[in-house]
Design an enzyme around this catalytic site. Structure first.
Site, mmCIF file in Angstrom:
data_model
loop_
_atom_site.group_PDB
_atom_site.id
_atom_site.type_symbol
_atom_site.label_atom_id
_atom_site.label_comp_id
_atom_site.label_asym_id
_atom_site.label_seq_id
_atom_site.Cartn_x
_atom_site.Cartn_y
_atom_site.Cartn_z
ATOM 1 N N ASN A 67 0.557 -1.835 0.064
ATOM 2 C CA ASN A 67 0.057 0.242 0.256
ATOM 3 C C ASN A 67 1.065 0.912 0.647
ATOM 4 O OD1 ASN A 67 0.252 -1.276 2.661
ATOM 5 N ND2 ASN A 67 -1.258 -0.066 3.810
ATOM 6 N N GLU A 69 0.334 5.288 0.622
ATOM 7 C CA GLU A 69 -0.498 6.115 0.979
ATOM 8 C C GLU A 69 -0.240 7.791 0.781
ATOM 9 O OE1 GLU A 69 -1.252 5.548 5.179
ATOM 10 O OE2 GLU A 69 -2.302 3.866 4.950
ATOM 11 N N CYS A 78 -4.019 0.324 -2.163
ATOM 12 C CA CYS A 78 -3.798 -0.736 -1.641
ATOM 13 C C CYS A 78 -2.798 -1.735 -2.181
ATOM 14 C CB CYS A 78 -5.211 -1.790 -1.468
ATOM 15 S SG CYS A 78 -6.723 -0.783 -0.818
ATOM 16 N N GLU A 80 -3.140 -4.818 -3.085
ATOM 17 C CA GLU A 80 -3.050 -5.609 -3.954
ATOM 18 C C GLU A 80 -3.666 -5.098 -5.082
ATOM 19 O OE1 GLU A 80 -4.440 -4.897 -0.706
ATOM 20 O OE2 GLU A 80 -6.072 -6.210 0.152
ATOM 21 N N CYS A 117 -10.404 -5.525 0.792
ATOM 22 C CA CYS A 117 -11.387 -4.553 0.361
ATOM 23 C C CYS A 117 -12.455 -4.209 -0.508
ATOM 24 C CB CYS A 117 -10.381 -3.009 0.172
ATOM 25 S SG CYS A 117 -10.210 -2.270 -0.908
ATOM 26 N N CYS A 120 -10.740 -3.685 -4.265
ATOM 27 C CA CYS A 120 -9.109 -5.099 -4.454
ATOM 28 C C CYS A 120 -10.373 -6.391 -5.041
ATOM 29 C CB CYS A 120 -8.615 -5.243 -3.558
ATOM 30 S SG CYS A 120 -7.123 -3.385 -3.351
HETATM 31 N N1 THU Z 1 -5.318 -1.389 2.894
HETATM 32 C C1 THU Z 1 -4.622 -2.505 1.288
HETATM 33 O O1 THU Z 1 -3.507 -2.572 1.539
HETATM 34 N N2 THU Z 1 -5.425 -3.272 1.504
HETATM 35 C C2 THU Z 1 -7.114 -3.769 2.053
HETATM 36 O O2 THU Z 1 -7.627 -4.287 1.220
HETATM 37 C C3 THU Z 1 -6.943 -2.698 2.733
HETATM 38 C C4 THU Z 1 -6.619 -1.578 3.302
HETATM 39 C C5 THU Z 1 -4.190 -0.627 3.028
HETATM 40 C C6 THU Z 1 -4.837 1.136 2.849
HETATM 41 C C7 THU Z 1 -4.407 2.216 3.634
HETATM 42 O O3 THU Z 1 -2.836 2.134 3.288
HETATM 43 C C8 THU Z 1 -4.280 0.818 5.134
HETATM 44 O O4 THU Z 1 -4.638 -0.612 4.370
HETATM 45 C C9 THU Z 1 -5.441 1.632 6.104
HETATM 46 O O5 THU Z 1 -6.766 0.990 5.267
#
Ligand code: THU
Length: 161
Positions: A67, A69, A78, A80, A117, A120
């Site tokens: 991920n 940000e 994310c 994925e 999520c 994804c």
């Molecule tokens: N996140 C992912 O990388 N994958 C997911 O399926 C859900 C959330 C990340 C997004 C964000 O950077 C952090 O997790 C917190 O939500």
């Protein structure tokens, strides 16, 4: 006023739950370890939640993602989707076999599987349609149980469109 006859529809999916990595085939253990290493490359200063994803292709290549940000929160992505879109960009015609996902928090121990999520799921599912073959999904926290879905479709009961 005419009313049609309502019917109920039940959708079921079966998942496998493994107690620890050693229960998985060697190749999947290796893929999950790639996800661990990718996870450590996350850029997650806002959530302190690091996610890694590793995708195995039919040609033996592994693509990883984490991920990423951003100070403008919705601009982040994310793990994925970072991994699946890079896969699509770099190997557009190579079959995707499976994805392994692991999540870790810098604040406490994540010992429950963290499922991908909705966004994804939808994104990865599109590649199942594109290649007309299922993509296996393995996901876990930092430690503890691993859940396996035989297909991303099992995690998306009613796909768009
Ligand atoms: N996140 C992912 O990388 N994958 C997911 O399926 C859900 C959330 C990340 C997004 C964000 O950077 C952090 O997790 C917190 O939500």
């Amino acid at each position: 006023m005419f009313r049609g006859k309502m019917i109920e529809k039940t959708i079921t999916a079966t998942f496998q739950v493994f107690d620890n990595l050693q229960e998985l085939p060697n190749s999947v253990q290796t893929l999950m370890q790639e996800a661990f290493m990718a996870r450590d490359k996350a850029y997650a200063p806002y959530s302190n939640f690091q996610v890694g994803a590793a995708i195995l292709l039919e040609n033996g290549e592994t693509i990883t993602g984490s991920n990423q940000e951003n100070a403008s929160y919705p601009s982040g992505l994310c793990a994925e989707r970072t991994a699946i879109y890079y896969t699509g960009a770099k190997f557009p015609n190579t079959k995707i076999l499976r994805i392994a996902i692991s999540a870790k928090s810098l604040e406490d121990v994540v010992d429950e599987p963290i499922s991908p999520c909705g966004g994804c799921r939808q994104a990865i599912l599109e590649y199942e349609t594109k290649q007309n073959a299922p993509i296996e999904v393995y996901f876990m926290g930092e430690t503890g149980k691993i859940i396996k879905a035989n297909s991303m479709a099992d995690l998306v009961p009613l796909k768009f469109p």
